[in-house]
Write a protein that holds these residues in place. Structure first.
Motif, PDB file in Angstrom:
ATOM      1  N   ALA A 123      46.335  37.682  45.562  1.00 15.61           N
ATOM      2  CA  ALA A 123      46.012  37.634  46.986  1.00 15.61           C
ATOM      3  C   ALA A 123      45.400  38.953  47.452  1.00 15.61           C
ATOM      4  CB  ALA A 123      47.269  37.321  47.791  1.00 15.61           C
ATOM      5  N   TYR A 124      44.368  38.848  48.282  1.00 16.26           N
ATOM      6  CA  TYR A 124      43.694  40.015  48.861  1.00 16.26           C
ATOM      7  C   TYR A 124      43.530  39.800  50.360  1.00 16.26           C
ATOM      8  CZ  TYR A 124      42.256  41.134  44.072  1.00 16.26           C
ATOM      9  OH  TYR A 124      42.234  41.429  42.729  1.00 16.26           O
ATOM     10  N   LYS A 125      43.995  40.753  51.136  1.00 12.98           N
ATOM     11  CA  LYS A 125      43.768  40.688  52.588  1.00 12.98           C
ATOM     12  C   LYS A 125      42.335  41.122  52.852  1.00 12.98           C
ATOM     13  CE  LYS A 125      45.478  42.324  57.083  1.00 12.98           C
ATOM     14  NZ  LYS A 125      45.513  40.960  57.662  1.00 12.98           N
ATOM     15  N   VAL A 126      41.536  40.220  53.440  1.00  7.40           N
ATOM     16  CA  VAL A 126      40.126  40.523  53.632  1.00  7.40           C
ATOM     17  C   VAL A 126      39.641  39.972  54.984  1.00  7.40           C
ATOM     18  CG1 VAL A 126      39.517  38.539  52.174  1.00  7.40           C
ATOM     19  CG2 VAL A 126      37.790  40.258  52.697  1.00  7.40           C
ATOM     20  N   PRO A 127      39.774  40.775  56.041  1.00  8.81           N
ATOM     21  CA  PRO A 127      39.184  40.397  57.334  1.00  8.81           C
ATOM     22  C   PRO A 127      37.669  40.509  57.223  1.00  8.81           C
ATOM     23  CG  PRO A 127      40.128  42.598  57.451  1.00  8.81           C
ATOM     24  CD  PRO A 127      40.467  42.072  56.106  1.00  8.81           C
ATOM     25  N   VAL A 128      36.979  39.381  57.132  1.00  5.28           N
ATOM     26  CA  VAL A 128      35.570  39.386  56.748  1.00  5.28           C
ATOM     27  C   VAL A 128      34.660  40.063  57.766  1.00  5.28           C
ATOM     28  CG1 VAL A 128      35.781  37.364  55.277  1.00  5.28           C
ATOM     29  CG2 VAL A 128      35.194  37.066  57.705  1.00  5.28           C
ATOM     30  N   ALA A 129      35.131  40.244  58.998  1.00  6.06           N
ATOM     31  CA  ALA A 129      34.301  40.895  60.014  1.00  6.06           C
ATOM     32  C   ALA A 129      34.261  42.416  59.847  1.00  6.06           C
ATOM     33  CB  ALA A 129      34.792  40.541  61.415  1.00  6.06           C
ATOM     34  N   GLN A 130      35.015  42.929  58.893  1.00  8.06           N
ATOM     35  CA  GLN A 130      35.040  44.379  58.651  1.00  8.06           C
ATOM     36  C   GLN A 130      34.306  44.668  57.345  1.00  8.06           C
ATOM     37  OE1 GLN A 130      39.002  46.074  59.087  1.00  8.06           O
ATOM     38  NE2 GLN A 130      39.555  44.490  60.569  1.00  8.06           N
ATOM     39  N   SER A 131      33.076  45.130  57.460  1.00 13.01           N
ATOM     40  CA  SER A 131      32.202  45.257  56.296  1.00 13.01           C
ATOM     41  C   SER A 131      32.757  46.191  55.233  1.00 13.01           C
ATOM     42  CB  SER A 131      30.814  45.732  56.731  1.00 13.01           C
ATOM     43  OG  SER A 131      30.887  46.990  57.370  1.00 13.01           O
ATOM     44  N   ALA A 132      33.329  47.318  55.634  1.00 12.59           N
ATOM     45  CA  ALA A 132      33.850  48.273  54.658  1.00 12.59           C
ATOM     46  C   ALA A 132      34.999  47.673  53.860  1.00 12.59           C
ATOM     47  CB  ALA A 132      34.297  49.556  55.357  1.00 12.59           C
ATOM     48  N   VAL A 133      35.843  46.885  54.527  1.00  5.91           N
ATOM     49  CA  VAL A 133      36.965  46.239  53.840  1.00  5.91           C
ATOM     50  C   VAL A 133      36.444  45.194  52.858  1.00  5.91           C
ATOM     51  CG1 VAL A 133      39.049  44.847  54.122  1.00  5.91           C
ATOM     52  CG2 VAL A 133      38.523  46.653  55.777  1.00  5.91           C
ATOM     53  N   VAL A 134      35.462  44.430  53.274  1.00  7.07           N
ATOM     54  CA  VAL A 134      34.874  43.416  52.393  1.00  7.07           C
ATOM     55  C   VAL A 134      34.308  44.072  51.136  1.00  7.07           C
ATOM     56  CG1 VAL A 134      33.034  41.711  52.145  1.00  7.07           C
ATOM     57  CG2 VAL A 134      34.381  41.795  54.256  1.00  7.07           C
ATOM     58  N   GLU A 135      33.574  45.153  51.309  1.00  9.55           N
ATOM     59  CA  GLU A 135      32.995  45.868  50.167  1.00  9.55           C
ATOM     60  C   GLU A 135      34.080  46.318  49.202  1.00  9.55           C
ATOM     61  OE1 GLU A 135      29.929  46.712  49.226  1.00  9.55           O
ATOM     62  OE2 GLU A 135      28.655  46.271  50.945  1.00  9.55           O
ATOM     63  N   GLN A 136      35.160  46.875  49.747  1.00  6.97           N
ATOM     64  CA  GLN A 136      36.235  47.377  48.899  1.00  6.97           C
ATOM     65  C   GLN A 136      36.955  46.242  48.175  1.00  6.97           C
ATOM     66  OE1 GLN A 136      37.083  50.776  48.265  1.00  6.97           O
ATOM     67  NE2 GLN A 136      38.042  49.609  46.605  1.00  6.97           N
ATOM     68  N   VAL A 137      37.227  45.151  48.894  1.00  2.41           N
ATOM     69  CA  VAL A 137      37.935  44.029  48.272  1.00  2.41           C
ATOM     70  C   VAL A 137      37.100  43.413  47.152  1.00  2.41           C
ATOM     71  CG1 VAL A 137      38.800  41.685  48.643  1.00  2.41           C
ATOM     72  CG2 VAL A 137      39.387  43.498  50.255  1.00  2.41           C
ATOM     73  N   VAL A 138      35.812  43.239  47.375  1.00  2.11           N
ATOM     74  CA  VAL A 138      34.953  42.680  46.334  1.00  2.11           C
ATOM     75  C   VAL A 138      34.971  43.573  45.097  1.00  2.11           C
ATOM     76  CG1 VAL A 138      32.554  42.175  45.705  1.00  2.11           C
ATOM     77  CG2 VAL A 138      33.488  41.353  47.880  1.00  2.11           C
ATOM     78  N   GLN A 139      34.937  44.869  45.299  1.00  6.10           N
ATOM     79  CA  GLN A 139      35.003  45.788  44.161  1.00  6.10           C
ATOM     80  C   GLN A 139      36.361  45.708  43.475  1.00  6.10           C
ATOM     81  OE1 GLN A 139      32.253  47.605  42.997  1.00  6.10           O
ATOM     82  NE2 GLN A 139      33.681  47.579  41.270  1.00  6.10           N
ATOM     83  N   ASP A 140      37.424  45.588  44.276  1.00  5.55           N
ATOM     84  CA  ASP A 140      38.769  45.453  43.707  1.00  5.55           C
ATOM     85  C   ASP A 140      38.883  44.180  42.865  1.00  5.55           C
ATOM     86  OD1 ASP A 140      39.503  47.796  44.953  1.00  5.55           O
ATOM     87  OD2 ASP A 140      40.569  46.812  46.614  1.00  5.55           O
ATOM     88  N   VAL A 141      38.312  43.094  43.365  1.00  8.70           N
ATOM     89  CA  VAL A 141      38.347  41.832  42.621  1.00  8.70           C
ATOM     90  C   VAL A 141      37.600  41.969  41.299  1.00  8.70           C
ATOM     91  CG1 VAL A 141      37.589  39.420  42.613  1.00  8.70           C
ATOM     92  CG2 VAL A 141      38.627  40.390  44.674  1.00  8.70           C
ATOM     93  N   ALA A 142      36.405  42.556  41.358  1.00  7.33           N
ATOM     94  CA  ALA A 142      35.611  42.740  40.139  1.00  7.33           C
ATOM     95  C   ALA A 142      36.349  43.610  39.128  1.00  7.33           C
ATOM     96  CB  ALA A 142      34.259  43.347  40.483  1.00  7.33           C
ATOM     97  N   ASN A 143      37.026  44.640  39.602  1.00 10.38           N
ATOM     98  CA  ASN A 143      37.777  45.526  38.714  1.00 10.38           C
ATOM     99  C   ASN A 143      38.995  44.822  38.125  1.00 10.38           C
ATOM    100  OD1 ASN A 143      35.998  47.618  39.208  1.00 10.38           O
ATOM    101  ND2 ASN A 143      37.256  48.541  40.812  1.00 10.38           N
ATOM    102  N   GLU A 144      39.696  44.062  38.954  1.00  6.15           N
ATOM    103  CA  GLU A 144      40.921  43.386  38.510  1.00  6.15           C
ATOM    104  C   GLU A 144      40.620  42.288  37.488  1.00  6.15           C
ATOM    105  OE1 GLU A 144      44.833  42.036  38.088  1.00  6.15           O
ATOM    106  OE2 GLU A 144      44.168  43.850  39.139  1.00  6.15           O
ATOM    107  N   PHE A 145      39.584  41.495  37.735  1.00  2.81           N
ATOM    108  CA  PHE A 145      39.304  40.335  36.889  1.00  2.81           C
ATOM    109  C   PHE A 145      38.208  40.592  35.860  1.00  2.81           C
ATOM    110  CE2 PHE A 145      41.364  38.558  40.605  1.00  2.81           C
ATOM    111  CZ  PHE A 145      42.116  37.498  40.106  1.00  2.81           C
ATOM    112  N   GLY A 146      37.482  41.696  36.025  1.00  3.13           N
ATOM    113  CA  GLY A 146      36.428  42.027  35.071  1.00  3.13           C
ATOM    114  C   GLY A 146      35.079  41.406  35.377  1.00  3.13           C
TER     115      GLY A 146
END
Length: 258
Positions: free
Chosen positions: A66-89
């Motif tokens: 699970a990832y908390k991702v308020p999509v209206a916050q661009s910086a958070v979205v960028e970080q979460v996408v990077q976190d997902v890519a790092n976690e899952f490869g």
């Protein structure tokens, strides 16, 4: 030639889904996991999202984070996408599904611009932020499938409720999907699903009388269930749709035909 059923398998794929904690997003997350995908489970405010993700993992045997991702916050979205890519490869599939509805009535009614700004921030800008962030990942990988949840409201003027702002926001989503399909054709596919009236939390604003009018305007005479939509998402996410991009699949019980 691949087995026809195997074409629809998501085994080995990683899917990031926003707005996954309820409604259509949750149905898609469950269907993807059942089809073999590991899931990055995006949510915003649901207090039970983490527990829901853990239960989904237990039910399906897939990795679900699970990832908390308020999509209206661009910086958070960028970080979460990077976190997902790092976690899952990697990220094979993204379902940009998070959205809100408009309950303020006629466009000229609200005394300030807050309601308008909120729906544009979430439904339009939020989809743009998700697309921009995952597009970089897809381009780096050389592959990916982005699926937007749009709506039949992108194509029609709903009656009897007044919801111009919502309709405008969804028209933007459908257009964004088609434009990105062309821009990203060399490295990713982009498609959208446009549901009709569906039994989800987003339609709880409607009373029984209003819902009855919706049903009368729908040839099959009822609202959709979220599980009736997931086949479209599986198609767009899977290898069954490798030559499909820029498509918008309407699933509305015939509503837009009459």
């Amino acid at each position: 030639m691949a087995n026809s059923l195997e074409l629809f398998s998501l085994k080995g794929k990683v899917a990031f889904i926003t707005g996954a904690s309820t409604g259509i997003g949750l149905a898609v997350a469950r269907a993807f996991a059942q089809a073999g995908a590991d899931i990055a489970f995006g949510y915003n405010s649901s207090p039970s999202a983490i527990e829901t993700a853990a239960r989904l993992s237990q039910e399906t045997g897939r990795k679900v984070v699970a990832y908390k991702v308020p999509v209206a916050q661009s910086a958070v979205v960028e970080q979460v996408v990077q976190d997902v890519a790092n976690e899952f490869g990697k990220i094979d599939v993204v379902v940009s599904n998070a959205g809100i509805t408009w309950t303020s009535g006629e466009l000229i009614e609200p005394e300030d611009h807050k309601a308008w700004q909120e729906i544009i921030d979430v439904n339009v800008n939020g989809n743009y932020y998700v697309a921009k962030a995952v597009g970089r990942v897809f381009k780096s990988q050389g592959y990916g499938s982005l699926i937007f949840t749009s709506s039949i409201s992108a194509q029609i003027v709903n009656i009897p409720q007044r919801q111009a702002a919502y309709n405008i926001s969804k028209a933007a989503v459908t257009s964004l999907s088609k434009n990105l399909a062309v821009e990203w054709a060399s490295f990713a596919r982009v498609n959208s699903v446009s549901p009709g009236y569906t039994v989800t939390e987003i339609t709880k604003f409607a009373d029984a009388e209003l819902k009855e009018q919706w049903k009368k305007l729908t040839p099959v005479g009822r609202e959709a269930l979220p599980d009736e939509l997931v086949g479209a998402y599986i198609y767009f996410a899977s290898n069954a749709s490798t030559f499909t991009t820029g498509a918008d699949l309407v699933i509305d019980g015939g509503y837009t035909l009459v």
